[in-house]
Design a protein around this motif. Structure first.
Motif, mmCIF file in Angstrom:
data_model
loop_
_atom_site.group_PDB
_atom_site.id
_atom_site.type_symbol
_atom_site.label_atom_id
_atom_site.label_comp_id
_atom_site.label_asym_id
_atom_site.label_seq_id
_atom_site.Cartn_x
_atom_site.Cartn_y
_atom_site.Cartn_z
ATOM 1 N N HIS A 365 -2.847 -11.981 8.423
ATOM 2 C CA HIS A 365 -2.334 -11.237 7.274
ATOM 3 C C HIS A 365 -1.379 -12.045 6.410
ATOM 4 O O HIS A 365 -1.310 -11.836 5.196
ATOM 5 C CB HIS A 365 -1.753 -9.902 7.723
ATOM 6 C CG HIS A 365 -2.854 -8.920 7.981
ATOM 7 N ND1 HIS A 365 -3.479 -8.845 9.201
ATOM 8 C CD2 HIS A 365 -3.498 -8.073 7.152
ATOM 9 C CE1 HIS A 365 -4.451 -7.953 9.108
ATOM 10 N NE2 HIS A 365 -4.487 -7.468 7.884
ATOM 11 N N GLU A 474 0.968 -0.871 5.031
ATOM 12 C CA GLU A 474 1.826 -1.347 6.123
ATOM 13 C C GLU A 474 2.813 -2.413 5.650
ATOM 14 O O GLU A 474 3.839 -2.637 6.282
ATOM 15 C CB GLU A 474 1.009 -1.875 7.307
ATOM 16 C CG GLU A 474 -0.018 -2.941 7.004
ATOM 17 C CD GLU A 474 -1.300 -2.376 6.391
ATOM 18 O OE1 GLU A 474 -1.420 -1.140 6.281
ATOM 19 O OE2 GLU A 474 -2.161 -3.182 6.002
ATOM 20 N N ARG A 508 -4.551 2.863 1.743
ATOM 21 C CA ARG A 508 -4.988 2.909 3.138
ATOM 22 C C ARG A 508 -3.845 3.462 3.984
ATOM 23 O O ARG A 508 -2.687 3.082 3.789
ATOM 24 C CB ARG A 508 -5.339 1.500 3.591
ATOM 25 C CG ARG A 508 -5.686 1.440 5.065
ATOM 26 C CD ARG A 508 -6.275 0.127 5.431
ATOM 27 N NE ARG A 508 -5.282 -0.927 5.483
ATOM 28 C CZ ARG A 508 -5.585 -2.202 5.714
ATOM 29 N NH1 ARG A 508 -6.843 -2.567 5.860
ATOM 30 N NH2 ARG A 508 -4.646 -3.119 5.761
ATOM 31 N N MET A 604 -13.026 3.021 6.284
ATOM 32 C CA MET A 604 -13.343 1.594 6.277
ATOM 33 C C MET A 604 -14.357 1.311 7.379
ATOM 34 O O MET A 604 -14.248 1.847 8.481
ATOM 35 C CB MET A 604 -12.074 0.770 6.541
ATOM 36 C CG MET A 604 -11.111 0.809 5.391
ATOM 37 S SD MET A 604 -9.716 -0.286 5.676
ATOM 38 C CE MET A 604 -10.433 -1.870 5.244
ATOM 39 N N ARG A 640 -9.425 -13.275 14.488
ATOM 40 C CA ARG A 640 -9.183 -13.801 13.136
ATOM 41 C C ARG A 640 -7.873 -14.564 13.039
ATOM 42 O O ARG A 640 -7.598 -15.221 12.039
ATOM 43 C CB ARG A 640 -9.217 -12.650 12.114
ATOM 44 C CG ARG A 640 -8.124 -11.642 12.333
ATOM 45 C CD ARG A 640 -8.353 -10.367 11.534
ATOM 46 N NE ARG A 640 -7.706 -10.380 10.228
ATOM 47 C CZ ARG A 640 -7.668 -9.332 9.413
ATOM 48 N NH1 ARG A 640 -8.282 -8.199 9.746
ATOM 49 N NH2 ARG A 640 -7.060 -9.396 8.262
HETATM 50 C C1 PEP Z 1 -10.421 -6.033 6.468
HETATM 51 O O1 PEP Z 1 -10.314 -5.961 7.692
HETATM 52 O O2 PEP Z 1 -11.353 -6.586 5.882
HETATM 53 C C2 PEP Z 1 -9.381 -5.449 5.616
HETATM 54 C C3 PEP Z 1 -9.541 -5.361 4.327
HETATM 55 O O3 PEP Z 1 -8.249 -5.038 6.217
HETATM 56 P P1 PEP Z 1 -7.120 -6.023 6.786
HETATM 57 O O4 PEP Z 1 -7.447 -7.417 6.343
HETATM 58 O O5 PEP Z 1 -5.820 -5.563 6.245
HETATM 59 O O6 PEP Z 1 -7.208 -5.844 8.252
#
Ligand code: PEP
Ligand code: MG
Length: 759
Positions: A365, A474, A508, A604, A640
């Protein structure tokens, strides 16, 4: 064996430089295996030779003097095959090459194992013995384990050594390169400023000072503060502790004596180190001594020393200038072990030109935020000895994910040219702001933005965003010390809704967990990305969820542009439960006299389970939005945030492309609009493919919006469909990348692809 291994690793870890690291290894391994010789041959990239860098048992004079060419001798064979070679009599082997002056003639048994770090061969670890005999299996296993465990330490020591040569008294220019992954494209050149979390001894950077007297005084002040604190705690606990536990407090106080730890720290300050750095070194040495002790009780005392060190560091940090008072240099490149969203706000934006994180990855993030701010960023530079680079000039290449410390003038000039090119491209895109994202055959693609910071709003509007496809709520939660109140939230959300009205704003609901912890709501889990995340947390805490929904609804009063989006949904029950709570909030507010309209609600698609339930979700909600960042990590089983597997996190993986296409088709079967708000939409090539798949809205970071618009305006919908039909049947990711790049070039959109970077 395990205990021997632990001790060796610990001792090697504490060795101050590469020479000592290698020396400890050969001495310890020789003793552990009870063999005649242990040596390390390191690969010298520039000379393309394996050089004997440390030995126990061969002639010491040959260290650094003898070497083998690549592929020469059995050492060369071990390196080439990347596997152990175990011979009972090496001298009769056809590949044997006698190294003159080493005295190895009399040794027959030979076992060599490669030292490999992140697929890169660093060298070869060898043991030899006079006897003609094969090393047994347990010896071979020990050597392989040793080499695997120590490869990282050796790589780190090598890197640190090169940094020391750069930063030492006779500063040398170097194009020392460190590899990471791209966090945000772009190039930055400037001095490194290392930021560390509070009370983290390991993260304290090296820093030299001039005013020794003031530094000693600062340290003494912290010392007396810690002494006072310990005495106070000791007194207040006196009645509840057993006598031996009470003694511990006395031991602590004695350790702080001028003849003990404190004296050592002061001595180091007098040599020119700042107090925090001196403290780190002294504590490190003592912790190391204790951790080597055989007696488990004494070994445990290492943690007491660490604790003392941390306390003193906290006091020193508290007495230092507040972050807001620190004067950051022009063109600051902020360096951190783990870059956090909160850190990005610490440096004045006009001074900050680059971000560098040792941990984390391209879709962490912090990197996503960096992209939204358009700050060139490199993540996951795991081998960078970051505490040693304070103040050094750094080139940060956000295209290739490379970092150069104290670069040569030639290299700096090369990168200056790239920065100039970039500025020209960006200036050329400015004129697009009021033009639609329309293909050459008239297909209109709505381009929305992802936001989180207050500053995102202005940037997004400047760049012509037509809506917000993802507001990460958040983020305002993360930069506080406790949950914001309903009114606080209402005010924050109103800023976004008002600035964009009448354009839609997709908010969100709180998506914490994973790599987004709240400092005041810790979640400790072994597998945070598979744990308590997103909707799972908020449904378990309706009091948090309802307050947030109420704040969103109140903020949208009279504007009517709110869309509420639910993250990390895996089953329809979660959607039904959330809808009930949203309905409850609407009802309550209406009863309280607010004029509230029913907001649009969406989910989502971020996990594989959701992919196969798109139609079921679509029947329950007003819109679907794909979170391709998470969807990619869950489909490919690649964290990730983990730099070790960053190379496997591939947005254009055939499985990801198939899933994305499937989702769009499924949503449309229910006549529900489908958008994407993952980072893939921010990439010009990705945007073309997503448009061709039928996505109704693309939501991206504001920085890339003009580039994406430029790409879509340069292609026809028909061409995009053709490109998709070719790519969707391809099974090689590299070829997919090449195809996308070539297509952009053929369309005259070459400037959207990466500039040519020097090797
Ligand atoms: C995603 O997961 O693609 C998304 C847009 O949410 P985040 O990156 O905040 O987890
Ligand atoms: Mg997500």
């Amino acid at each position: 064996m395990l205990e021997t291994l632990r001790k060796i690793v610990q001792e090697v870890n504490a060795a101050p430089d590469l020479e000592s690291v290698l020396d400890v290894i050969v001495r310890r391994v020789q003793r552990a295996i009870r063999t005649d010789v242990c040596s390390i041959y390191m690969l010298d990239q520039a000379r393309e030779r394996y050089v004997l860098m440390a030995t126990q048992g061969l002639n010491q004079k040959s260290v650094g003097q003898v070497s083998l060419s690549l592929g020469e001798g059995i050492v060369g064979m071990v390196a080439k095959r990347a596997e152990p070679i175990n011979l009972e009599n090496a001298s009769i082997h056809s590949a044997f090459a006698y190294l003159k002056g080493t005295g190895e003639k009399k040794f027959h048994a030979f076992l060599g194992v490669p030292i490999i770090h992140h697929r890169t061969l660093l060298g070869v670890l060898v043991v030899q013995q006079k006897l003609i005999r094969k090393f047994d299996e347990s010896e071979e296993a020990f050597m392989v384990t040793m080499s695997a465990q120590l490869a990282g330490v050796i790589a780190h020591a090598e890197a640190t050594g090169s940094i020391n040569r750069i930063s030492g008294h006779n500063k040398t220019e170097s194009d020392r390169k460190f590899e990471g992954v791209s966090g945000c494209v772009g190039v930055a050149i400037g001095p490194a400023v290392v930021m560390t979390p509070l009370a983290d001894l390991d993260g304290v950077p090296d820093r030299q000072i001039d005013d020794i007297k003031a530094e000693v005084a600062k340290f003494k002040k912290a010392l007396s503060q810690v002494r006072r604190d310990i005495k106070k705690v000791g007194r207040s606990l006196a009645k509840r502790l057993r006598s031996e536990e009470r003694e511990l407090f006395d031991v602590y106080i004695r350790m702080l004596d001028d003849n003990a730890l404190a004296g050592e720290v002061i001595a180091r300050i007098k040599q020119g180190s700042w107090a925090q750095g001196a403290l780190k070194k002294v504590i490190g040495e003592h912790v190391h001594q204790f951790s080597l002790m055989d007696d488990p009780y004494l070994r445990e005392r290492a943690s007491d020393i660490r604790d003392l060190g941390r306390r003193m560091l906290t006091c020193l940090q508290e007495s230092g200038p507040a972050l807001s008072e620190i004067v950051f240099p022009e063109n600051t490149i902020l360096v951190a072990d783990e870059l956090t969203p909160a850190m990005l706000g610490e440096v004045p934006t006009e001074k900050l030109i680059g971000l560098l994180s040792v941990n984390g990855s391209g879709n962490s993030h912090a990197a996503i935020l960096a992209r939204s701010m358009g700050i060139p960023t490199v993540m996951g530079v795991v081998d960078l000895p970051y505490t040693r680079i304070e103040g050094l000039k750094v080139i940060l290449d956000g295209y290739s994910g490379r970092v150069f410390v104290n670069p040569s003038d030639d290299l700096s000039r090369c990168y200056q040219d790239i920065i100039r090119e970039e500025n020209e491209v960006n200036a050329g895109l400015e004129g697009l702001k009021d033009l639609p994202a329309e293909t050459t055959d008239g297909y209109r693609m709505p381009l929305w933005v992802n936001t989180g910071l207050v500053t995102d709003v202005a940037r997004s509007l400047e760049r012509g965003a037509e809506g917000i496809g993802l507001y990460r709520t958040e983020i305002p939660f993360m930069i506080r010390d406790f949950f914001p109140s309903e009114q606080d939230q209402t005010d924050t959300y109103r800023q976004q809704l008002e600035a964009f009205a009448p354009r839609p704003v997709t908010m969100r609901t709180l998506d914490i967990g994973g790599d987004k912890p709240l400092p005041y709501f810790p979640i400790v889990e072994d597998n945070p990305f598979l744990g308590w995340r997103g909707i799972r947390v908020t449904l378990d805490h309706p009091e948090i969820f309802i307050v947030q929904i109420r704040a969103m609804l109140r903020a949208a009063e009279g504007l009517d542009n709110l869309r509420i989006m639910l993250p990390m949904v895996t089953n329809v029950q979660e959607v039904d439960d959330s809808k009930k709570l949203i309905a409850q909030a609407v009802e309550e507010l209406r009863e309280e006299g607010y004029s509230i309209n029913q907001p649009l609600i969406g989910v989502m698609i971020e996990v594989p389970a959701a992919v196969y339930q798109v139609r079921r979700f679509a029947r329950r909600v007003d819109f679907i939005s794909v979170g391709s960042n998470d969807l990619t990590q869950y489909l490919l089983a690649v964290d990730r945030n983990n730099p070790r597997v960053a190379g496997l996190y591939v947005s254009y993986h055939p499985a990801v492309l198939k899933a994305l296409q499937f989702i769009a088709l499924e949503a449309h079967k229910e006549n529900v609009s489908v958008s994407i708000c993952g980072e893939m939409a921010s990439d010009p090539g990705g945007a073309i493919l997503l448009m061709a798949m039928g996505y109704d809205v693309l939501s991206m970071n504001a920085t890339n919006l003009p580039k994406v618009k430029f790409a879509l305006r340069g292609i026809s919908f028909e061409q995009a469909r053709e490109l998709l039909s070719e790519i969707i049947v391809m099974d090689n990711v590299d070829k997919i990348h090449m195809k996308l790049r070539q297509t952009l070039m053929d369309l005259g959109l070459g400037q959207l692809t990466r500039p040519t970077i020097p090797d």
